[in-house]
Design a protein around this motif. Structure first.
Motif, mmCIF file in Angstrom:
data_model
loop_
_atom_site.group_PDB
_atom_site.id
_atom_site.type_symbol
_atom_site.label_atom_id
_atom_site.label_comp_id
_atom_site.label_asym_id
_atom_site.label_seq_id
_atom_site.Cartn_x
_atom_site.Cartn_y
_atom_site.Cartn_z
ATOM 1 N N UNK A 7 0.825 -1.216 0.000
ATOM 2 C CA UNK A 7 0.000 0.000 0.000
ATOM 3 C C UNK A 7 0.853 1.257 0.000
ATOM 4 N N UNK A 8 2.079 1.146 0.515
ATOM 5 C CA UNK A 8 2.977 2.310 0.513
ATOM 6 C C UNK A 8 3.422 2.636 -0.909
ATOM 7 N N UNK A 9 3.547 1.578 -1.707
ATOM 8 C CA UNK A 9 4.027 1.773 -3.075
ATOM 9 C C UNK A 9 2.923 2.140 -4.057
ATOM 10 N N UNK A 10 1.669 1.941 -3.680
ATOM 11 C CA UNK A 10 0.592 2.337 -4.574
ATOM 12 C C UNK A 10 -0.705 1.644 -4.231
ATOM 13 N N UNK A 18 -3.040 -4.344 5.862
ATOM 14 C CA UNK A 18 -3.663 -3.284 6.672
ATOM 15 C C UNK A 18 -5.119 -3.128 6.232
ATOM 16 N N UNK A 19 -6.062 -3.194 7.159
ATOM 17 C CA UNK A 19 -7.465 -3.014 6.752
ATOM 18 C C UNK A 19 -7.676 -1.736 5.945
ATOM 19 N N UNK A 20 -8.240 -1.896 4.776
ATOM 20 C CA UNK A 20 -8.503 -0.788 3.846
ATOM 21 C C UNK A 20 -7.220 -0.097 3.367
ATOM 22 N N UNK A 24 -6.885 3.607 1.604
ATOM 23 C CA UNK A 24 -6.163 4.694 2.273
ATOM 24 C C UNK A 24 -5.078 5.259 1.347
ATOM 25 N N UNK A 25 -4.378 4.355 0.687
ATOM 26 C CA UNK A 25 -3.365 4.823 -0.269
ATOM 27 C C UNK A 25 -4.013 5.620 -1.397
ATOM 28 N N UNK A 27 -6.671 7.484 -1.197
ATOM 29 C CA UNK A 27 -6.961 8.838 -0.678
ATOM 30 C C UNK A 27 -5.697 9.708 -0.751
ATOM 31 N N UNK A 28 -4.581 9.133 -0.308
ATOM 32 C CA UNK A 28 -3.326 9.899 -0.327
ATOM 33 C C UNK A 28 -2.949 10.279 -1.760
ATOM 34 N N UNK A 29 -3.125 9.342 -2.677
ATOM 35 C CA UNK A 29 -2.791 9.629 -4.087
ATOM 36 C C UNK A 29 -3.712 10.708 -4.669
ATOM 37 N N UNK A 62 -2.978 12.350 5.967
ATOM 38 C CA UNK A 62 -2.236 12.639 4.738
ATOM 39 C C UNK A 62 -1.844 14.117 4.680
ATOM 40 N N UNK A 94 10.634 -0.037 -0.657
ATOM 41 C CA UNK A 94 9.839 1.083 -1.179
ATOM 42 C C UNK A 94 10.618 1.918 -2.191
ATOM 43 N N UNK A 95 11.828 1.478 -2.514
ATOM 44 C CA UNK A 95 12.609 2.123 -3.571
ATOM 45 C C UNK A 95 12.848 3.612 -3.270
ATOM 46 N N UNK B 220 -1.343 1.005 12.213
ATOM 47 C CA UNK B 220 -0.881 0.619 10.857
ATOM 48 C C UNK B 220 -1.563 1.410 9.751
ATOM 49 N N UNK B 221 -2.854 1.712 9.906
ATOM 50 C CA UNK B 221 -3.534 2.528 8.886
ATOM 51 C C UNK B 221 -2.921 3.925 8.822
ATOM 52 N N UNK B 224 0.371 3.728 6.967
ATOM 53 C CA UNK B 224 0.215 3.596 5.506
ATOM 54 C C UNK B 224 -0.009 4.969 4.886
ATOM 55 N N UNK B 225 -0.891 5.741 5.484
ATOM 56 C CA UNK B 225 -1.163 7.089 4.961
ATOM 57 C C UNK B 225 0.082 7.975 5.030
ATOM 58 N N UNK B 227 3.261 7.034 5.159
ATOM 59 C CA UNK B 227 4.322 6.569 4.266
ATOM 60 C C UNK B 227 3.972 6.801 2.797
ATOM 61 N N UNK B 228 2.702 6.559 2.440
ATOM 62 C CA UNK B 228 2.317 6.764 1.033
ATOM 63 C C UNK B 228 2.430 8.254 0.673
ATOM 64 N N UNK B 229 1.973 9.117 1.562
ATOM 65 C CA UNK B 229 2.054 10.554 1.295
ATOM 66 C C UNK B 229 3.513 11.004 1.224
ATOM 67 N N UNK B 231 6.076 9.203 0.383
ATOM 68 C CA UNK B 231 6.699 8.718 -0.854
ATOM 69 C C UNK B 231 6.247 9.549 -2.053
ATOM 70 N N UNK B 232 4.976 9.902 -2.109
ATOM 71 C CA UNK B 232 4.502 10.747 -3.219
ATOM 72 C C UNK B 232 5.249 12.078 -3.249
#
Lengths: 117, 237
Positions: A7-10, A18-20, A24-25, A27-29, A62, A94-95, B220-221, B224-225, B227-229, B231-232
């Motif tokens: 989910x961190x990568x996309x 991780x639930x949902x 969640x990813x 939403x961040x995107x 986010x 995660x590169x 964890x949720x 994820x938010x 880390x994803x943010x 990384x973007x």
């Protein structure tokens, strides 16, 4: 709980344990892209799956990291020495190692600039 | 730090927590008050420039590229406005391209006359307004209106600071590096704590407690938010 980094990568990589996680990813995107149509769809999908409280709190988290990233990268914040080895697997998975913003732990700099005012 | 009693910052039926709305209201009120190194007028202009940077679109529909200084383009930055051109350029670059920043770039801003401690305050304001406005934008809520700037000089009461591990001067405190980042300007570090407490995890618990849930999200949720943010935004930290 087994958690991985999909989910961190996309958002198209799954929940990562991780639930949902994928929603969640997403939403961040959507916040990153700033496209209103996709943002509305991402909000609706997460609200349907987890509720409006979760959606609002997800947006808040986010948004918080649009702040923290600018603090870190605007000030040249280096990675903390204590987290360097520990985060190596995450950075690899995660590169992240090729980012321009990579600043490894370092020794003290010369105090070339003081508090000048 | 203290925040006034919860106030209604957002007029919406969405379940925005009172503490979150109050935090945003408090931070936005500070944007137009004299700061440590900038006047209230200048601080408000920094927030306006963040908004301009985020809203501006080039002919191809994208943000202004990182190598273009907005002060060099007619109509983007008011040459007679309250901010030095170098400060306005820094605001746009940090807002739109944080992952491209380098020490050479930072030094170029300082070499153009922005004091390092004033730069720290600017980074804090840019970061806060990116946070608060992106929250509102994502929920299709009006951005918080800026108050009329308050008169008065900057307080000029920073913490003793020196360049140590960061590009910028920092105070001598034992905290994770990202929390040290704004420590030379304590008011901006306090603002960071106020927003993070309401939107993420209280700073003192970020590393000391990695299992507790927070509001409606599990840890964890939350991560994820985060880390994803990050990384973007191409943030290595």
């Amino acid at each position: 709980m087994d958690v991985s980094y999909e989910a961190v990568n996309g958002s198209d990589g799954g929940d990562g344990g991780v639930p949902h996680g994928a929603l969640l990813a997403r939403i961040a995107e959507a916040m990153w892209e700033g496209d209103a149509t996709e943002m509305a769809a991402a909000r609706a999908a997460l609200t349907d799956a987890a509720g409006a409280d979760v959606m609002v709190d997800a947006v808040a988290v986010s948004a918080n990291f649009h702040m923290m990233t600018r603090v870190a990268d605007g000030t040249g914040t280096p990675l903390d020495p204590g987290t360097y080895d520990m985060s190596a697997p995450v950075r690899e998975a995660c590169d992240l190692n090729g980012f321009v913003s990579r600043r490894d732990p370092q020794g003290e700099r010369q105090t070339a600039q003081g508090a000048s005012n | 730090m203290s925040i006034a009693a919860p106030q209604r910052t957002y007029d919406t039926g969405l379940p925005i927590r009172d503490d979150l709305g109050a935090a945003h209201g408090e931070i936005a009120a500070r944007w137009s008050r004299p700061g440590t190194w900038w006047t209230g007028e200048q601080r408000a202009e920094i927030v306006r420039q963040v908004r301009a940077a985020r809203d501006h679109r080039t002919d191809d529909g994208g943000a202004l590229p990182p190598w273009v200084q907005p002060s060099g383009i007619e109509g983007l930055v008011d040459a007679d406005g309250p901010l030095p051109a170098a400060a306005a350029d820094a605001v746009w670059r940090i807002t739109n391209h944080p992952g491209t920043l380098t020490e050479d770039w930072y030094q170029s801003i300082i070499d153009r006359g922005v004091d390092p401690l004033a730069y720290v305050e600017l980074v804090g304001l840019v970061a806060q307004s990116n946070c608060v406005d992106r929250f509102a934008d994502a929920l299709e809520l009006p951005r918080i209106e800026l108050d009329e700037p308050a008169d008065g000089p900057p307080g000029r009461e920073g913490a003793p600071a020196a360049v140590k591990y960061h590009w910028v001067p920092t105070a001598d405190i034992k905290m994770p590096n990202v929390i040290k980042a704004l420590s030379a300007v304590p008011a901006e570090n306090e603002a960071l704590f106020i927003l993070s407490d309401a939107q993420y995890v209280p700073m003192e618990r970020v590393r000391g407690d990695v299992v507790s849930d927070r509001n409606s999200l599990t840890r964890p949720q939350i991560e994820v938010l985060a880390a994803r943010t990050s990384k973007l935004n191409e943030c290595f930290y």
